[in-house]
Design a protein around this motif. Structure first.
Motif, short mmCIF file in Angstrom:
data_model
loop_
_atom_site.label_atom_id
_atom_site.label_comp_id
_atom_site.label_asym_id
_atom_site.label_seq_id
_atom_site.Cartn_x
_atom_site.Cartn_y
_atom_site.Cartn_z
N PRO B 22 5.55 12.04 2.03
CA PRO B 22 4.47 11.49 1.20
C PRO B 22 3.24 12.39 1.15
O PRO B 22 2.44 12.26 0.24
N SER B 470 4.32 -3.75 -3.86
CA SER B 470 4.28 -2.52 -3.07
C SER B 470 3.60 -2.82 -1.74
O SER B 470 2.76 -3.71 -1.65
N VAL B 471 4.00 -2.09 -0.73
CA VAL B 471 3.64 -2.44 0.64
C VAL B 471 2.77 -1.33 1.25
O VAL B 471 3.08 -0.15 1.12
N THR B 472 1.69 -1.74 1.88
CA THR B 472 0.83 -0.80 2.59
C THR B 472 1.02 -1.01 4.08
O THR B 472 0.78 -2.10 4.59
N TYR B 499 12.38 2.62 0.07
CA TYR B 499 11.32 3.37 0.75
C TYR B 499 10.12 3.60 -0.16
O TYR B 499 8.97 3.55 0.30
N ASP B 500 10.37 3.83 -1.45
CA ASP B 500 9.28 4.14 -2.39
C ASP B 500 8.27 3.01 -2.51
O ASP B 500 7.18 3.21 -3.03
N MET B 501 8.64 1.82 -2.07
CA MET B 501 7.71 0.70 -2.18
C MET B 501 6.72 0.64 -1.02
O MET B 501 5.84 -0.21 -1.00
N VAL B 502 6.88 1.52 -0.05
CA VAL B 502 6.00 1.49 1.13
C VAL B 502 5.12 2.73 1.17
O VAL B 502 5.62 3.85 1.01
N LYS B 503 3.85 2.52 1.35
CA LYS B 503 2.93 3.65 1.57
C LYS B 503 2.31 3.46 2.95
O LYS B 503 1.77 2.39 3.25
#
Lengths: 754, 754
Positions: B22, B470-472, B499-503
């Motif tokens: 990322p 989306s998840v932080t 995985y792309d939904m988590v930052k």
């Protein structure tokens, strides 16, 4: 500065004390960082080119010469913005206001933007952009815009709230109706009926700090925004939706805010800054000039309002109605609806009907301004209430007390009130020494009431205990008026520790769950509620840790005055453990100690105020001076009375400016003629009297500490209170705000000639 | 790049995939902000004056002329620092290292600092500070420092760990002993006993990014620090303790880190920057030069080690002992103790005894360097193991397999092992094609084993679900080697979403509870554990919300593959709800969705590696080239194999530099002669072969996903593996690291002459 806490038996240790503000030293020493203080390596200067026309078709934008200028790293127009026209009208409107598409809809509407290595290059680049406009007919007055032959601002707007749904586009975006009973029957029962029309002019919140942001958006769809805002989580969600980003990939950090008052609840140039940054692949800072703030941020509505009130000889209002026409700028909004909802909220009425109109004009998109829509409605209604009382020969305070809403009253906008403060504020006014003070020649006294809903909404709070027992409270509501101090007091109260042990911080959007805007006077109400729940969760953890340390069952541990106390005879030899002692051992008793809360803080208590005002009007010049001013307001529990008083005084000060001086002046060309503080005159210190306050703490039963919002209601009565005072001073009813010297002279002249 | 996942049946969906990093775009486009990239309005440039002497009494510091220089805003010396001499020796030592008090203890020790409006003024001000020194006798070599007549570095240091407690101060700050059994009896049983002594020179971690911080501390005791660090929470606690601040009032924000490897676990100039800021009442930025990084940050120890190993003819080690002398710089530390603990950790020994000495010298305070202390001990032990195998005529891999520790082995440093990977790594080495590849003239092959503990510790993690699903993930462990990607994978795995939904974001210290350093390879282990628990708490909330949406009891909701599924026949008509759908409705089902976790992540699994190395030595010049290198390491579950391989390769690369080239060269005056990358040569890309890796996933039973630390063990074997390879290539045993061309030539000469 009177303060009545007799309405509740709830006792507090630190809540209600006047502790030092945590941001004080930062702000007086210049260390506080505002929106324009953010910086990043390699950042560019962003500037926005704005329409010089009130309404014009954009035939062509030639950016070629600007793009070729050395030092220019990006030029953007609507062609660079996502096309949201299909699908989501709301988002489309937000983005189009940030960057005009086929038409410029008001003087100041953004049409292009540049990012360059320095300010001079950026300014030069703006000059090299050639926009071909075709001027279109415009309309800026709300009444004119409602006429059948008015130029249509938006061809996709059809009036909502009328049957059948219109087939032709209209500048009236919505008709809203509220009320109950039968007003026609009510007026028929009345001995006295007064009908009157009023106008108020558009004003600006006048925050000292212009809009400013630093945007950094990469080709990977990840970005950061540092911005002055009332709600960085909402800005994140809005910008992400506008630009097609995932909200988790846009991190928004809020700066200190140099005033917002509702004007920093919308995005203006922030999405443009993000697009400039993405195109330039560099961080871009955009700071509005004062001219831009006036022309292209969100002032309040200008309005046109008709009020009709009927009453019997014994002073009972039998019916009340109003038609309220609010202009929203070029996009549909709900300001007329809110005017219609708030107008009669202070009164207990059998028959009431209000109709609000939201109207599009060629002016900037309207934003909230402290209890948005209520001051204009209150000006019209409270002026008329005074006229009815006068016609009845009644004291205006007594007349209001007789008709005031109370617990159980069905509000004109629908709900039934719980315990409320309008009656107590009126009683307090009646008994206030201010009401018995002598007036001199050319002086007049007026009073008026005001109402605001107050909002709740989504809130997240984390509470973390440091190794030394100091506590970090992490909140997501922007501190516009002292909420960090208030929330620190609340957390300290709940934990039973001194206020100095708590530091409250506003987290960025990557570090906390979603928080709604700081608007609707919700900051201390909602984050305070979340802080209480987070502290209670923390106390559970503290009890568990104390149980480990004392080797007793957790059930035997009580949390008392900041200490874990082992209860029961068998533990009577165990000394209590302080939070500090438990914190020091935390690494070996289970790790960091924390509490968290996510809540929808519903049921913010409604708030009422009654203001008293003395003015002196110079009959030669029409200049009005406010010589004494008293705010009486129901605050619910006043967490930090200094700040509550500051809110009372601040709202009154802004209301005084609005009432007497401030207005947007548009020329026949539809362009703003006074976009600067020299020509748009907000009151300075020497224009204002000391504003006295009286806090009434009527607790909100829906909040653990009885908190209501306090920040907005104080701007609602001033227009009307001053209008009543001026009218009493000069003997002529003023019906147009601001009551500036020329308008007062004109009114005096007309009265003399009639 | 082999990867063996056969040691567990646990199945994963996204964990173990090689997703994009990322931070990649940020780092390659220059958008990533490192320590020196922070800035604040009005910031000053801070510079530090450093001792030119190895050991000197500071008689007087005259700052008057510097203070008078235009543009100088603050000058500080130890007189401006808190006097912690009474009460807390540990804090005193930390602060004295940041700013010398009565004596300069090493070349480069800070003696004064200035803050000025620009770099030139700051440089000029440094020149105007007059320090009167009285030079004192110094000692920089660890063996010299242990001699009875050596200059005493600290008069308050008395050797710990010996009976009776000494009455005289000593440069030996601690003696540590580990082991079990009876080594004398063991050696008596041996057919072969080898004794040998080794030396290793001091090296630096060589991180690309120098230390940098921006400090802002106000007169109200509130401050901020932006800093490149491996642990901003620990920096906060340390700086607060040193300066008498409450931890909650000091907000520390970590930048991206340009390498740390242990060197960014201590404060160096940060407390000085804070004091400069408080005195100047302005933000102060301090960025170390490379010279300062070498002279005054924290390199690793130089060591002197004696090893003795005895074995029977059939290859069984009967006894092993070692005496390990590590220099710590001028303050007591535990590096000798760690050397004594790690030295024989790879082996299953009946009789073992290690004695470590921590020794003070006039060199910079030593910091951790990737598996600190273990590489030097492994160099000595693994070289000797090869000598014993050779003496026995056994294959060195077979000899190690025969003596390798296994589940149930009592480790030489105390505990009994659970399932461990030393045996499997040795078997993998034995079977690796590398071991069968042909060697040419002047080439040699070596192998060696390595061990590291891995740490756990305190960790806090928040997980917030955005309105768009989306998840932080908010963590507090600095990402030094890819943990943001790994933690995102873990959260995605647990929630059952892509995985792309988590930052993943690293929060500042005001936004999260305490997190220990990123050290001991604990980042992904501990924050991963906390992320799993936070995700599980989030799933509970998601289930509750789904129950509201579907109007079923929460007990009927199962979370399956990222969806809420209503179970039971009576709900079979209900479509599952995705996380995105539940998130979209969250404002009306209870507000923001989140999960939190605070944990002491104990029981990080120990880690073992076996490396194979081929070298070619030029007999004319003594220059050694590594021509092939293979890392086999037990990683536990490899969350993101790319990063795991990167860690394996990075540790090997640093070990190669250490083994062959890197060393601190001190003159007779005790001053460092090669404080720069031109004279202190770290390997560049062209110096290194492709480093092949083989991951063995032997799960750690104490972690839900079986994670072990992976970042450090890879630097442990290279010194010994290269030493064994060089010795095999040239036929002479090398016993001094680095094995630089002059040392190899010298060893060849000595062998020829003997």
């Amino acid at each position: 500065m009177a303060h009545d806490t007799s309405y509740t038996d709830q006792k507090f240790n630190v809540v209600g004390t006047r502790v030092k503000r945590p941001d004080g030293v930062d702000k007086v020493t210049g260390r506080a960082r505002y929106g324009a203080d953010a910086s990043a390596p390699g950042q560019l200067v962003g500037l926005i080119l704005r329409s010089p026309h009130a309404h014009a078709r954009i035939k062509k934008i030639d950016t070629a010469r600007a793009e070729k200028l050395k030092g220019v790293k990006a030029v953007v127009t609507s062609a660079d913005m996502p096309d949201l026209n299909v699908g989501n009208r709301d988002l489309f409107a937000v983005l189009e206001n940030c960057m005009a598409r086929d038409r410029a809809l008001y003087d100041g509407h953004a049409v292009a933007a540049v990012a360059a290595v320095d300010m001079n290059t950026a300014k030069q680049a703006l000059k090299l952009i050639k926009v071909s406009y075709e001027k279109l007919p415009h309309v800026t007055d709300v009444d004119e815009a409602m006429k059948p032959d008015a130029p249509i601002i938006q061809d996709w707007v059809f009036t909502v709230g009328v049957e059948p749904t219109p087939k032709k586009p209209s500048n009236v975006s919505m008709r809203s109706e509220f009320g109950h009973g039968d007003v026609e029957a009510g007026f028929a029962q009345a001995d006295v009926v007064i009908e009157k029309s009023y106008k108020t002019e558009q004003t600006h919140q006048g925050y000292i700090e212009p809009h400013a942001c630093l945007a950094s958006l990469g080709p990977d769809g990840q970005g950061e925004l540092w911005v002055t805002t009332q709600g960085h989580f909402v800005f994140r969600n809005t910008c992400a939706a506008l630009l097609g980003l995932e909200v988790s990939r846009l991190k928004v950090t809020s700066s200190e805010i140099g005033g917002g008052f509702g004007g920093k609840t919308h995005v203006w140039m922030e999405p443009v800054a993000l697009v400039l940054s993405r195109k330039a692949n560099r961080p871009v800072k955009v700071v509005m000039s004062r001219d831009e703030v006036f022309r292209a941020s969100g002032p309040t509505c200008s309005t046109s309002i008709d009020v009709k009130i009927g009453a019997t000889r014994d002073g009972k209002i039998t019916a009340a109605s109003a038609e309220l026409r609010y202009q929203d700028g070029p996009y549909p909004a709900i300001w007329g609806m809110l005017g219609a909802m708030t107008s009669y909220a202070c009164y207990d009425l059998k028959n009431v009907k209000t109709v609000g109109y939201d109207v599009l004009v060629n002016r900037p998109k309207v934003a909230a301004y402290r209890a948005p829509s209520a001051p204009m409605a209150a000006f019209a209604v409270e002026s008329t209430v005074d006229l009815v009382a006068a016609e009845l020969g009644m004291d205006p305070v007594d007349f209001r007390i007789l008709n005031a809403a109370k617990e159980g009253t069905r509000a004109s906008y629908g709900p039934t009130y719980g315990p409320i403060g309008i009656g107590p504020t009126l009683e307090a006014v009646k008994n206030h020494p201010h009401m018995r003070a002598k007036l001199k020649k050319n002086q007049g006294r007026g009073m008026a009431c005001g109402f605001w809903f107050n909002f709740g909404g989504q809130t997240c709070t984390d509470l973390n205990v440091g190794i030394d027992g100091s506590v970090t409270l992490t909140v997501g509501t922007i501190d516009v008026g002292g909420s960090r101090a208030a929330l620190g007091l609340i957390a300290a109260e709940e934990l039973g520790i001194p206020y100095d042990m708590v530091k409250t911080n506003v987290a960025d959007t990557a570090s906390l769950g979603h928080n709604d805007m700081t608007e609707g006077s919700r900051g201390t109400f909602s984050s305070g509620m979340a802080a209480i729940f987070a502290a209670r969760e923390t106390i559970e953890v503290l009890r568990q840790r104390a149980a480990v340390m004392l080797d007793v069952p957790v059930e035997a541990i009580e949390w008392k005055e900041g200490q874990a106390v082992a209860t029961g005879l068998e533990h009577s030899n165990l000394a209590p453990l302080t939070l500090k002692e438990i914190a020091a051992k935390s690494p070996t008793t289970g790790g960091p100690i924390a509490g968290h809360n996510e809540v929808v803080a519903d049921n913010a208590g409604v708030s009422f105020a009654s203001h008293i005002c003395d003015v002196e009007v110079d009959p030669e010049t029409g200049a009005t001076r406010v010589i004494r001013y008293t705010v009486v307001q129901d605050a619910g529990k006043a967490i930090h009375p200094d700040y509550v008083e500051g809110q009372f005084q601040g709202g009154a000060a802004q209301g005084i400016g609005w009432a007497l001086n401030e207005e947007y002046i548009y020329g026949k060309d539809g362009c703003l003629q006074n976009a600067g503080f020299l020509d748009y005159r907000i009151p300075v210190c020497s224009d204002l009297p000391f504003i006295d306050t009286q806090i009434l703490e009527i607790p909100n039963p829906n909040h653990p500490y009885g908190v209501r919002g306090v920040g907005e209601t104080s701007i609602v009565p001033p227009l009307a209170a001053i209008g009543n005072a001026v009218s009493n001073a000069v003997g002529v009813r003023l019906n147009h705000v601001p009551m500036s010297p020329p308008r007062i002279l004109k009114a005096l002249e007309e009265a003399a000639n009639s």
